[in-house]
Design a protein around this motif. Structure first.
Motif, PDB file in Angstrom:
ATOM      1  N   PRO A 193     -13.830 -25.975   5.397  1.00 55.86           N
ATOM      2  CA  PRO A 193     -15.027 -25.715   4.585  1.00 55.86           C
ATOM      3  C   PRO A 193     -16.221 -26.481   5.155  1.00 55.86           C
ATOM      4  N   LEU A 194     -17.399 -25.879   5.101  1.00 55.01           N
ATOM      5  CA  LEU A 194     -18.572 -26.489   5.716  1.00 55.01           C
ATOM      6  C   LEU A 194     -19.691 -26.803   4.722  1.00 55.01           C
ATOM      7  N   GLU A 195     -19.531 -26.364   3.466  1.00 57.51           N
ATOM      8  CA  GLU A 195     -20.619 -26.573   2.512  1.00 57.51           C
ATOM      9  C   GLU A 195     -20.812 -28.047   2.148  1.00 57.51           C
ATOM     10  N   ASP A 196     -19.863 -28.910   2.525  1.00 54.82           N
ATOM     11  CA  ASP A 196     -19.986 -30.342   2.257  1.00 54.82           C
ATOM     12  C   ASP A 196     -20.080 -31.158   3.549  1.00 54.82           C
ATOM     13  N   LYS A 197     -20.444 -30.486   4.654  1.00 50.51           N
ATOM     14  CA  LYS A 197     -20.517 -31.158   5.955  1.00 50.51           C
ATOM     15  C   LYS A 197     -21.958 -31.265   6.435  1.00 50.51           C
ATOM     16  N   ILE A 198     -22.135 -32.054   7.492  1.00 52.35           N
ATOM     17  CA  ILE A 198     -23.451 -32.357   8.055  1.00 52.35           C
ATOM     18  C   ILE A 198     -23.380 -32.152   9.560  1.00 52.35           C
ATOM     19  N   LEU A 199     -24.437 -31.596  10.151  1.00 50.23           N
ATOM     20  CA  LEU A 199     -24.531 -31.547  11.605  1.00 50.23           C
ATOM     21  C   LEU A 199     -25.450 -32.663  12.064  1.00 50.23           C
ATOM     22  N   VAL A 200     -24.952 -33.492  12.969  1.00 49.49           N
ATOM     23  CA  VAL A 200     -25.757 -34.550  13.578  1.00 49.49           C
ATOM     24  C   VAL A 200     -25.985 -34.135  15.028  1.00 49.49           C
ATOM     25  N   PHE A 201     -27.226 -34.183  15.479  1.00 45.66           N
ATOM     26  CA  PHE A 201     -27.631 -33.449  16.668  1.00 45.66           C
ATOM     27  C   PHE A 201     -28.617 -34.272  17.485  1.00 45.66           C
ATOM     28  N   SER A 202     -28.590 -34.087  18.801  1.00 49.98           N
ATOM     29  CA  SER A 202     -29.490 -34.850  19.663  1.00 49.98           C
ATOM     30  C   SER A 202     -30.783 -34.116  19.980  1.00 49.98           C
ATOM     31  N   GLY A 203     -30.793 -32.783  19.853  1.00 50.46           N
ATOM     32  CA  GLY A 203     -31.935 -31.999  20.311  1.00 50.46           C
ATOM     33  C   GLY A 203     -32.947 -31.710  19.219  1.00 50.46           C
ATOM     34  N   ARG A 204     -34.022 -31.048  19.617  1.00 49.48           N
ATOM     35  CA  ARG A 204     -35.030 -30.679  18.631  1.00 49.48           C
ATOM     36  C   ARG A 204     -34.477 -29.582  17.719  1.00 49.48           C
ATOM     37  N   ILE A 205     -34.971 -29.539  16.514  1.00 52.48           N
ATOM     38  CA  ILE A 205     -34.479 -28.600  15.502  1.00 52.48           C
ATOM     39  C   ILE A 205     -35.388 -27.380  15.522  1.00 52.48           C
ATOM     40  N   SER A 206     -35.043 -26.420  16.364  1.00 48.45           N
ATOM     41  CA  SER A 206     -35.825 -25.204  16.505  1.00 48.45           C
ATOM     42  C   SER A 206     -35.340 -24.146  15.525  1.00 48.45           C
ATOM     43  N   SER A 207     -36.055 -23.028  15.475  1.00 53.17           N
ATOM     44  CA  SER A 207     -35.671 -21.942  14.576  1.00 53.17           C
ATOM     45  C   SER A 207     -34.271 -21.433  14.893  1.00 53.17           C
ATOM     46  N   GLU A 208     -33.934 -21.339  16.169  1.00 49.72           N
ATOM     47  CA  GLU A 208     -32.621 -20.816  16.542  1.00 49.72           C
ATOM     48  C   GLU A 208     -31.501 -21.743  16.081  1.00 49.72           C
ATOM     49  N   ILE A 209     -31.730 -23.048  16.198  1.00 50.12           N
ATOM     50  CA  ILE A 209     -30.731 -24.009  15.732  1.00 50.12           C
ATOM     51  C   ILE A 209     -30.571 -23.907  14.216  1.00 50.12           C
ATOM     52  N   VAL A 210     -31.672 -23.778  13.496  1.00 55.82           N
ATOM     53  CA  VAL A 210     -31.605 -23.663  12.029  1.00 55.82           C
ATOM     54  C   VAL A 210     -30.833 -22.413  11.624  1.00 55.82           C
ATOM     55  N   ILE A 211     -31.049 -21.302  12.326  1.00 58.25           N
ATOM     56  CA  ILE A 211     -30.309 -20.076  12.023  1.00 58.25           C
ATOM     57  C   ILE A 211     -28.808 -20.297  12.202  1.00 58.25           C
ATOM     58  N   LYS A 212     -28.428 -20.972  13.269  1.00 53.18           N
ATOM     59  CA  LYS A 212     -27.009 -21.260  13.490  1.00 53.18           C
ATOM     60  C   LYS A 212     -26.439 -22.099  12.347  1.00 53.18           C
ATOM     61  N   ILE A 213     -27.214 -23.115  11.922  1.00 52.55           N
ATOM     62  CA  ILE A 213     -26.769 -23.971  10.822  1.00 52.55           C
ATOM     63  C   ILE A 213     -26.620 -23.157   9.541  1.00 52.55           C
ATOM     64  N   GLY A 214     -27.586 -22.263   9.303  1.00 56.77           N
ATOM     65  CA  GLY A 214     -27.521 -21.422   8.112  1.00 56.77           C
ATOM     66  C   GLY A 214     -26.319 -20.505   8.121  1.00 56.77           C
ATOM     67  N   LYS A 215     -25.992 -19.934   9.284  1.00 54.48           N
ATOM     68  CA  LYS A 215     -24.833 -19.046   9.374  1.00 54.48           C
ATOM     69  C   LYS A 215     -23.531 -19.811   9.179  1.00 54.48           C
ATOM     70  N   MET A 216     -23.531 -21.085   9.540  1.00 55.45           N
ATOM     71  CA  MET A 216     -22.351 -21.914   9.307  1.00 55.45           C
ATOM     72  C   MET A 216     -22.250 -22.322   7.830  1.00 55.45           C
ATOM     73  N   GLY A 217     -23.371 -22.293   7.118  1.00 59.36           N
ATOM     74  CA  GLY A 217     -23.381 -22.729   5.725  1.00 59.36           C
ATOM     75  C   GLY A 217     -23.510 -24.224   5.566  1.00 59.36           C
ATOM     76  N   LEU A 218     -24.024 -24.903   6.589  1.00 56.92           N
ATOM     77  CA  LEU A 218     -24.200 -26.353   6.521  1.00 56.92           C
ATOM     78  C   LEU A 218     -25.480 -26.697   5.760  1.00 56.92           C
ATOM     79  N   PRO A 219     -25.424 -27.658   4.860  1.00 62.63           N
ATOM     80  CA  PRO A 219     -26.605 -27.963   4.049  1.00 62.63           C
ATOM     81  C   PRO A 219     -27.562 -28.983   4.655  1.00 62.63           C
ATOM     82  N   VAL A 220     -27.112 -29.752   5.651  1.00 65.68           N
ATOM     83  CA  VAL A 220     -27.928 -30.844   6.189  1.00 65.68           C
ATOM     84  C   VAL A 220     -27.811 -30.892   7.707  1.00 65.68           C
TER      85      VAL A 220
END
Length: 262
Positions: A193-220
């Motif tokens: 399950p991913l609704e209670d997980k977090i992505l920690v990332f080194s790169g800039r948070i672009s629109s494409e990265i946000v879309i990927k996070i949204g498709k994963m269902g990650l909240p943060v």
């Protein structure tokens, strides 16, 4: 099978002030990997040569082509020829995806439709997850500590899937999108399950990265870098908390600050 190394060495001339020395330095490895989907050449990705199957699966998930683990009948990696073969007979890829070459750089090609359409078709992320500033800084520090390949080469991005207190998965790749796709692929395979997980990332948070996070269902998402304006616009639509410049005891909270406990 012996896995390929993510790094190699090269002889260089190092100049510092009036000192000139010949030495060896580490270089990150970058290889082309071609994905054959249902026996048809589908896409070529340039990446670091590890967790290649996770990358292929995560890429298909992020493009909306893979919905269920049951769709995958077989997957194998021909390391010698740089080819991943994936059998998923139920996927009608050609009608949903424009074949293109994918580079590891920031200007990754897309079809004429853009991410805004992706965002509008996705469900808003909902979660009960709450984290403290101390948790944010601790996770950011852990990402840096684990980033040994970056420390040696300076040539990769890093991504970690985390709970508020633990690292679940960690991947490094020459492409920041690839690092996130590897997280996506591994979590898809493990059905976590991913609704209670977090992505920690080194790169800039672009629109494409946000879309990927949204498709994963990650909240943060937590990054040591900056977001873009379109990335933040999409994060607002998708219900994603964006935290940037998380270093030391500093951070900027751009969206949904209510998830960060005071």
């Amino acid at each position: 099978m012996v896995k390929q190394s993510n790094k190699t060495t090269s002889q260089i001339i190092r100049i510092k002030g009036d000192k000139i020395i010949t030495t060896e330095d580490f270089l990150v490895r970058e290889v082309p990997i071609t994905l054959f989907l249902n026996d048809k050449e589908f896409v070529t990705m340039v990446c670091s040569p590890q967790a290649v199957e996770e990358l292929a699966i995560g890429f298909l998930c992020s493009e909306g082509l893979l919905q269920s683990l049951d769709e995958i009948k077989n997957i194998w990696y021909d390391e010698e020829n740089g080819i991943v073969y994936l059998d998923a007979p139920g996927i009608e890829a050609e009608s949903k995806f424009l074949k293109r070459n994918i580079t590891s750089c920031c200007g990754r090609g897309r079809p004429v439709f853009y991410f805004v359409n992706d965002a509008k078709s996705m469900n808003k992320v909902t979660t009960d997850l709450m984290i403290t500033p101390g948790m944010v800084w601790d996770l950011s520090d852990r990402l840096e500590e684990m980033s040994t390949l970056f420390q040696e080469t300076g040539g990769v991005h890093n991504a970690a899937l985390c709970t508020p207190t633990e690292v679940v998965y960690f991947y490094e790749d020459v492409g920041r999108h690839n690092a996130v796709d590897k997280i996506f692929g591994r979590s898809f395979l493990d059905k976590i399950p991913l609704e209670d997980k977090i992505l920690v990332f080194s790169g800039r948070i672009s629109s494409e990265i946000v879309i990927k996070i949204g498709k994963m269902g990650l909240p943060v998402i937590i990054s040591r870098s900056a977001p873009t304006d379109l990335g933040l616009e999409m994060a607002k639509q998708l219900g994603i908390t964006v935290i940037g410049f998380a270093k030391g005891e500093k951070m900027n909270v751009y969206t949904y600050p209510e998830r960060i406990l005071g």
